[in-house]
Design a protein around this motif. Sequence first.
Motif, mmCIF file in Angstrom:
data_model
loop_
_atom_site.group_PDB
_atom_site.id
_atom_site.type_symbol
_atom_site.label_atom_id
_atom_site.label_comp_id
_atom_site.label_asym_id
_atom_site.label_seq_id
_atom_site.Cartn_x
_atom_site.Cartn_y
_atom_site.Cartn_z
ATOM 1 N N UNK A 354 0.862 -1.183 0.000
ATOM 2 C CA UNK A 354 0.000 0.000 0.000
ATOM 3 C C UNK A 354 0.898 1.233 0.000
ATOM 4 N N UNK A 355 1.301 1.646 -1.185
ATOM 5 C CA UNK A 355 2.356 2.655 -1.319
ATOM 6 C C UNK A 355 1.961 4.017 -0.753
ATOM 7 N N UNK A 356 0.702 4.382 -0.851
ATOM 8 C CA UNK A 356 0.291 5.716 -0.412
ATOM 9 C C UNK A 356 -0.289 5.736 0.997
ATOM 10 N N UNK A 357 -0.402 4.579 1.619
ATOM 11 C CA UNK A 357 -0.968 4.516 2.972
ATOM 12 C C UNK A 357 0.102 4.862 4.002
ATOM 13 N N UNK A 358 -0.283 5.452 5.137
ATOM 14 C CA UNK A 358 0.699 5.756 6.189
ATOM 15 C C UNK A 358 1.307 4.467 6.736
#
Length: 432
Positions: A354-358
Motif C-alpha cells: 500500500x504505497x500511499x498509505x501511512x
Amino acid sequence: MLWPLSTRHKRLFRLTSARWQRRAIFLLGGIAVGAAAVALAQLADLAQHAFTLLLAKSRYAVLAVTPLGFMLSAYLTIRLFPNAQGSGIPQAIAARHLTDQAARESLVSMRIAIGKMILTLFGLLCGGSVGREGPTVQVGASIMFALGRVSPRRQPGLILAGAAAGVAAAFNTPLAGIVFGIEEMSRAFETRTSSLIIAAVIAAGLTSLALAGNYAYFGSTAMSLARGADWLAVPLCGVVGGLAGGLFSRVVIAMARGFKNPLGRAIKAHPLRFAFACGLAVAICGLVSGDTIYGTGYVQVKEALDHGTPLPQDFGVLKLLATTFAAISGIPGGIFSPSLAVGAGIGSNIAALFHDAPLGAIMLLGMVSYFAGVVQAPITAFVIVTEMTDNHGMVVPLMAAALIAHFVSRMICEEGIYHALAKGFVERATPA
C-alpha cells in the motif's frame, strides 16, 4: 458514661473494619505493584543497554554469551525458582483457579517474584527475545498474594487485581490493565471485586506516574487510514497476524506439553542442553538480522513509528523465530513486547503493498493483529495498542483487525496461549 456496644453494633463494626482492611490491602498492593513495575522497567533498560555495549565490542560474542546465558537461566529456574519460567501470566491465571494455599504459593509468592525479576533481567542481559510485561503480571499477583495471606477467601480477587495492576503500570495503560483483568485473567466481570480491582489499578498507575512520569509507551501517533483502498490492509493484517499468532501459540503450547517421541523425551531429560540450543538459535537469528531482534524490540519499533521508516524486511520473521526459541527454552521472560514487535514487522511488510498509505497506521494494524492472534483476547489487544500509541483515530480499524485475527487464530489454535499453558500448571499443582 460509655455504654457497652450491642451485638448488632459489634457485628457492624467488625464488618466495617474488615471492609476497610480489604480496601487498604488492594490500595497498598497497587502502590507496591506500581513501584515494582517501574523498577523492573528501568532495570530492563539498563540490561538491554549493557547488552548493546557487548555487541559494540564484538557482535559475535553472542554465539557464546546467549546460549550459555540461556542454560544458566534455565538451571537457576529449575533449582531455585521453579514455576518462574516463561511469561508468568499462565501461573497467575492458574493460581486463581486453585483453592489450596500451598499450591497457590508455588505459583505466586515473593520468592518467585524476586526470582522472576532477576532472571528476566538476566535474559535481557544475554540477548533473549523476551519482555518484562508478562513477568510484571506474575510479580504483581505475587505481591497481592503476599499482602492478602490473612484472607484466603479473597485470594482470587487479589491475584486478579495484582495482575491487572501489573499490566497497567508496565505499559502506563490503566484502561488496558482493567480490560486485561476482565477479558484474559478472569474471562468474566466480577461485580463484587470490580471496584477494588479498579482501585488497585489506579494506585499502581499513580505510583508509576509519580516515579516515571506520564508517557505513551510508543509515543503519540496521529496516523490513520485515509483512502478507501487503504482499508484493505485491515483484513489482510488480520488474516496474516492471526495465522502467525496462532502458529506461534500452537508451537509453544505443544512444546510445553511435550512429545511422546524420542525427541520429546530427550528434551525433557536434558532441559539445560535444550536451553543452550535455543540460545544458540536466538544468537544466529540476531546475527542474520544485523543485531535487531534481541531484547524486547521496543527501540526498533518506536524508531520506525517516530520516523515513518519501514523495518527491515526480515525483521518480523526473525523476531518471531527468536521469540519462539526464547519462549520454549524454559527461561523466564514475557512475550508481550516481542509480540508487538513481531506484529510491527508484519505490518511493515504488508505496508509495502500500500504505497500511499501511512506506514505507521499499517504497522499498528500488524501489531494488534499478531498480538490478538497470540493471546486471543481481541479487546485487550486493541485497547492496549490504542493506549500505547495515544491514537484514538485508529480505534475502529484496530478493533476490526483484532477480531479478524482472533477468529483466524482459533482455526489454528483452539485456545489462547495463556489459558492453555495455565491448565498445565493447574494439573501439576493439583494432587492426583
